[in-house]
Design an enzyme around this catalytic site. Structure first.
Site, PDB file in Angstrom:
ATOM      1  N   LYS A  83     -37.931   6.640-103.057  1.00  0.00           N
ATOM      2  CA  LYS A  83     -38.136   5.124-103.053  1.00  0.00           C
ATOM      3  C   LYS A  83     -37.898   4.846-104.648  1.00  0.00           C
ATOM      4  O   LYS A  83     -37.272   3.709-104.751  1.00  0.00           O
ATOM      5  CB  LYS A  83     -39.514   5.225-102.757  1.00  0.00           C
ATOM      6  CG  LYS A  83     -40.138   3.605-103.152  1.00  0.00           C
ATOM      7  CD  LYS A  83     -41.491   3.589-102.917  1.00  0.00           C
ATOM      8  CE  LYS A  83     -42.459   3.540-104.049  1.00  0.00           C
ATOM      9  NZ  LYS A  83     -42.652   2.477-105.049  1.00  0.00           N
ATOM     10  N   ASN A  84     -38.417   5.245-105.559  1.00  0.00           N
ATOM     11  CA  ASN A  84     -38.105   5.053-106.999  1.00  0.00           C
ATOM     12  C   ASN A  84     -36.844   5.174-107.722  1.00  0.00           C
ATOM     13  O   ASN A  84     -36.481   4.401-108.777  1.00  0.00           O
ATOM     14  CB  ASN A  84     -39.241   5.544-107.912  1.00  0.00           C
ATOM     15  CG  ASN A  84     -40.551   5.164-107.838  1.00  0.00           C
ATOM     16  OD1 ASN A  84     -41.027   4.249-107.201  1.00  0.00           O
ATOM     17  ND2 ASN A  84     -41.587   5.521-108.579  1.00  0.00           N
ATOM     18  N   CYS A 100     -51.514  -6.489-110.471  1.00  0.00           N
ATOM     19  CA  CYS A 100     -51.142  -5.358-109.676  1.00  0.00           C
ATOM     20  C   CYS A 100     -52.639  -4.293-109.890  1.00  0.00           C
ATOM     21  O   CYS A 100     -53.458  -4.255-110.751  1.00  0.00           O
ATOM     22  CB  CYS A 100     -50.158  -4.598-110.420  1.00  0.00           C
ATOM     23  SG  CYS A 100     -49.839  -2.955-109.676  1.00  0.00           S
ATOM     24  N   ARG A 150     -50.160  -3.677-116.271  1.00  0.00           N
ATOM     25  CA  ARG A 150     -48.757  -3.670-116.088  1.00  0.00           C
ATOM     26  C   ARG A 150     -47.820  -4.731-116.630  1.00  0.00           C
ATOM     27  O   ARG A 150     -47.220  -5.442-115.776  1.00  0.00           O
ATOM     28  CB  ARG A 150     -48.291  -3.328-114.646  1.00  0.00           C
ATOM     29  CG  ARG A 150     -49.060  -2.061-113.999  1.00  0.00           C
ATOM     30  CD  ARG A 150     -48.619  -1.530-112.751  1.00  0.00           C
ATOM     31  NE  ARG A 150     -47.352  -0.690-112.780  1.00  0.00           N
ATOM     32  CZ  ARG A 150     -47.030  -0.058-111.536  1.00  0.00           C
ATOM     33  NH1 ARG A 150     -47.300  -0.648-110.448  1.00  0.00           N
ATOM     34  NH2 ARG A 150     -45.894   0.589-111.662  1.00  0.00           N
ATOM     35  N   ASP A 181     -48.077   9.390-110.511  1.00  0.00           N
ATOM     36  CA  ASP A 181     -47.951   9.240-109.099  1.00  0.00           C
ATOM     37  C   ASP A 181     -48.383  10.312-108.290  1.00  0.00           C
ATOM     38  O   ASP A 181     -48.551  10.216-106.982  1.00  0.00           O
ATOM     39  CB  ASP A 181     -46.330   8.822-108.747  1.00  0.00           C
ATOM     40  CG  ASP A 181     -46.111   7.354-109.116  1.00  0.00           C
ATOM     41  OD1 ASP A 181     -46.985   6.487-109.449  1.00  0.00           O
ATOM     42  OD2 ASP A 181     -44.887   7.149-109.041  1.00  0.00           O
ATOM     43  N   ARG A 239     -45.642   1.474 -97.494  1.00  0.00           N
ATOM     44  CA  ARG A 239     -44.609   1.180 -98.748  1.00  0.00           C
ATOM     45  C   ARG A 239     -43.796   2.407 -99.198  1.00  0.00           C
ATOM     46  O   ARG A 239     -42.723   2.358 -99.707  1.00  0.00           O
ATOM     47  CB  ARG A 239     -45.492   0.810 -99.871  1.00  0.00           C
ATOM     48  CG  ARG A 239     -45.964  -0.864 -99.554  1.00  0.00           C
ATOM     49  CD  ARG A 239     -46.780  -1.148-100.806  1.00  0.00           C
ATOM     50  NE  ARG A 239     -46.015  -0.962-102.044  1.00  0.00           N
ATOM     51  CZ  ARG A 239     -46.636  -0.450-103.165  1.00  0.00           C
ATOM     52  NH1 ARG A 239     -48.025  -0.517-103.094  1.00  0.00           N
ATOM     53  NH2 ARG A 239     -46.129  -0.132-104.092  1.00  0.00           N
TER      54      ARG A 239
HETATM   55  C1  UD1 Z   1     -42.537   3.180-112.546  1.00  0.00           C
HETATM   56  C2  UD1 Z   1     -42.602   3.671-111.166  1.00  0.00           C
HETATM   57  C3  UD1 Z   1     -44.125   4.230-110.880  1.00  0.00           C
HETATM   58  C4  UD1 Z   1     -44.694   5.272-111.741  1.00  0.00           C
HETATM   59  C5  UD1 Z   1     -44.452   4.663-113.247  1.00  0.00           C
HETATM   60  C6  UD1 Z   1     -44.637   5.926-114.243  1.00  0.00           C
HETATM   61  C7  UD1 Z   1     -40.806   2.501-109.748  1.00  0.00           C
HETATM   62  C8  UD1 Z   1     -40.702   1.671-108.870  1.00  0.00           C
HETATM   63  N1  UD1 Z   1     -42.264   2.677-110.223  1.00  0.00           N
HETATM   64  O1  UD1 Z   1     -43.439   2.157-112.644  1.00  0.00           O
HETATM   65  O2  UD1 Z   1     -44.170   4.661-109.656  1.00  0.00           O
HETATM   66  O3  UD1 Z   1     -46.101   5.291-111.750  1.00  0.00           O
HETATM   67  O4  UD1 Z   1     -43.136   4.298-113.318  1.00  0.00           O
HETATM   68  O5  UD1 Z   1     -43.917   6.935-113.891  1.00  0.00           O
HETATM   69  O6  UD1 Z   1     -40.186   3.280-110.279  1.00  0.00           O
HETATM   70  N2  UD1 Z   1     -45.738  -1.047-119.915  1.00  0.00           N
HETATM   71  C9  UD1 Z   1     -46.070  -2.012-121.079  1.00  0.00           C
HETATM   72  N3  UD1 Z   1     -45.092  -2.921-121.077  1.00  0.00           N
HETATM   73  C10 UD1 Z   1     -43.888  -3.193-120.329  1.00  0.00           C
HETATM   74  C11 UD1 Z   1     -43.788  -2.089-119.466  1.00  0.00           C
HETATM   75  C12 UD1 Z   1     -44.604  -1.109-119.249  1.00  0.00           C
HETATM   76  O7  UD1 Z   1     -46.997  -1.944-121.798  1.00  0.00           O
HETATM   77  O8  UD1 Z   1     -43.193  -4.041-120.523  1.00  0.00           O
HETATM   78  C13 UD1 Z   1     -46.780   0.092-119.793  1.00  0.00           C
HETATM   79  C14 UD1 Z   1     -47.464  -0.009-118.456  1.00  0.00           C
HETATM   80  O9  UD1 Z   1     -48.639  -0.856-118.416  1.00  0.00           O
HETATM   81  C15 UD1 Z   1     -47.688   1.425-118.188  1.00  0.00           C
HETATM   82  C16 UD1 Z   1     -46.642   2.341-118.898  1.00  0.00           C
HETATM   83  O10 UD1 Z   1     -46.106   1.343-119.909  1.00  0.00           O
HETATM   84  O11 UD1 Z   1     -48.945   1.735-118.811  1.00  0.00           O
HETATM   85  C17 UD1 Z   1     -45.634   2.848-118.142  1.00  0.00           C
HETATM   86  O12 UD1 Z   1     -44.996   1.818-117.121  1.00  0.00           O
HETATM   87  P1  UD1 Z   1     -43.708   2.274-116.916  1.00  0.00           P
HETATM   88  O13 UD1 Z   1     -43.124   3.404-116.980  1.00  0.00           O
HETATM   89  O14 UD1 Z   1     -42.681   1.285-117.124  1.00  0.00           O
HETATM   90  O15 UD1 Z   1     -43.906   1.956-115.314  1.00  0.00           O
HETATM   91  P2  UD1 Z   1     -43.369   1.234-114.111  1.00  0.00           P
HETATM   92  O16 UD1 Z   1     -41.627   1.137-114.152  1.00  0.00           O
HETATM   93  O17 UD1 Z   1     -43.999   0.041-113.720  1.00  0.00           O
END
Ligand code: UD1
Length: 429
Positions: A22-23, A126, A131, A316, A408
């Site tokens: 999915k990701n 969320c 996030r 995850d 999902r």
């Molecule tokens: C993706 C995955 C999710 C997985 C996560 C971590 C998808 C669709 N989702 O989520 O299933 O759990 O990676 O492996 O691929 N952060 C910030 N600022 C930002 C962006 C992120 O502070 O602009 C923080 C987030 O709050 C979190 C950390 O960085 O604490 C990691 O987030 P991120 O790796 O970006 O996760 P997602 O891409 O949302």
């Protein structure tokens, strides 16, 4: 609302086909916006989280054709999507669509790169922490975009096109890396992403972008280099297998006992989780068809797990070993380092009789001999599946409510498990 009823206690034996990730499917579909030619994606899982980006892409004017099965295809094979973004008719991604799925915010990158403008709703709250998207915005600004926030929307413009730049992420972010990578493919000049996420899904997207004519090197390492090109063309790409689904079923087998072949799984995508399972007492064998997991006789040993960016233990998969460890002989510790507030499954696991104590970001699980089935509520995607795992091993009946979270991210969950001997059924309505 649909529910899942489980009568626990049966060992799992048989074969579970692993679906496409999915990701990876989500950013791959979004990458289709980068080219006016058709991107064909094979092995796309049939999930609610894949149907949603189809709606979002449709709103931008993208035609998506889902090809039917061909002779010789297995019933479990994923779908083939033909994504054709010849004409982008609208560069706005509205709140109604983006708020349903955070990852749809990522359309901002290809829209900006190709159309030099985008207006994308902020994704909103969320269930697993705040996030934010500040790092995604930082990356796009580095590439020369001008961004303002107005009325809950990010309005982005890059009148002369994006320009290559050096982007240093202060923390590892999957979303930030996807956005920077996609945007940089059509930027003028060279982009370097430092402290990039190394997740296999990033590598899969980079591979696909290169098939489309992009020039990306270093994906899978913390330093990705992208030489911008003027245009991307059509391509065909197969989505890699889902490592979270793989790990989840492996945990389920470790918990119930039995012997299951995870067909199509790739061990290098989840070595950290396989190591934890081995430590817990499962036997893991790698063969030509994927991974075989078994546990016969002996009880479960406690483990200590701390989530970390790839190749560390995936966040995850954090909820799943918590279910597993609730029946280990001794105390285990699970620490969540990626997301705040990702322990909502603790209260629900307690309904099975699990003894879990939370202290900040660490959960201590004191194993007990047997869980007891209970009515429980799914809270988020990965947390929900830990309740299914617990239900499979618990004595008596478990009813999992609010299972739209499961739909999902887990394709045909009840079918895959019942084919291996579990007593599990969906109750509609
Ligand atoms: C993706 C995955 C999710 C997985 C996560 C971590 C998808 C669709 N989702 O989520 O299933 O759990 O990676 O492996 O691929 N952060 C910030 N600022 C930002 C962006 C992120 O502070 O602009 C923080 C987030 O709050 C979190 C950390 O960085 O604490 C990691 O987030 P991120 O790796 O970006 O996760 P997602 O891409 O949302």
């Amino acid at each position: 609302m649909d529910r899942i009823r489980i009568v626990g206690g049966s060992k799992l034996n048989g074969t579970i086909p692993i679906s496409g990730a999915k990701n990876a499917a989500l950013p791959l579909m979004i990458a289709g916006l980068l080219s006016e030619e058709t991107l064909i994606l094979d092995n796309v899982p049939r999930l609610a989280d894949v149907a949603q980006p189809q709606r979002i892409l449709g709103n931008h004017g993208v035609d998506i054709m889902s090809a039917g099965k061909r002779p010789g295809d297995h019933e479990y094979q994923g779908q083939t999507l033909h994504i054709s973004a010849k004409n982008i008719i609208d560069t706005t991604a509205p709140y109604e669509l983006v708020s349903k799925m955070r990852a749809s915010f990522w359309v901002i990158a290809p829209l900006l790169a190709r159309m030099q403008e985008a207006k994308v709703s902020l994704p909103g709250g969320c269930a697993i922490g705040t996030r934010p998207v500040d790092l995604l915005i930082m990356a796009l600004e580095k590439l020369g975009a001008e961004l303002t926030i107005d009325g809950g929307y990010v309005i982005a413009k890059a009148p002369g096109g994006l320009k290559g730049a050096e982007i240093d992420f202060p923390k590892v972010t999957v979303s930030g890396t996807h956005v920077a990578l996609m945007a940089a493919t059509l930027a003028k000049g060279t982009t370097i992403i430092n402290n990039a996420a190394c997740e296999p899904e990033i590598v899969d997207v980079a591979d696909c972008l290169n098939k489309m004519g992009a020039r990306v090197t270093g994906a899978g390492t913390p330093r990705i280099v992208i030489e911008g090109v003027a245009k991307l063309h059509g391509a065909r790409h197969t989505v890699l297998p889902d490592r979270i689904e793989t790990g989840t079923y492996a945990m389920a087998v470790a918990m119930t006992g039995g012997d299951v072949q995870l067909s199509g799984a790739r061990p290098e995508l989840l070595q950290s989780a396989l190591d934890v399972l081995t430590q817990a007492g499962a036997t893991i064998t790698v063969n030509n068809d994927g991974i075989r997991v078994s546990r016969n006789g002996a009880g479960l040993s406690p483990v200590n797990v701390s989530t970390a960016p790839f190749p560390g233990f995936p966040t995850d998969l954090q909820a799943q070993p918590m279910a597993l460890m609730s029946c280990a002989k001794g105390s285990s510790h699970i620490t969540e380092t990626i997301f705040e507030n990702r322990f909502m499954h603790v209260q629900e696991l307690a309904r099975f009789g699990a003894r879990i104590h939370l202290d900040g970001e660490t959960a201590t699980i004191d194993g007990i001999a047997k869980l007891r089935g209970a009515p429980v509520m799914a809270t988020d995607l990965r947390a929900s599946v830990s309740l299914v795992i617990a239900g499979l091993a618990a004595e008596g009946e478990t009813m999992v409510n609010r299972i739209y979270h499961l739909d999902r991210g887990f394709e045909r969950l009840e079918e895959k498990l019942s084919a291996c001997g579990a007593t599990i059924e969906r109750i509609s309505g």
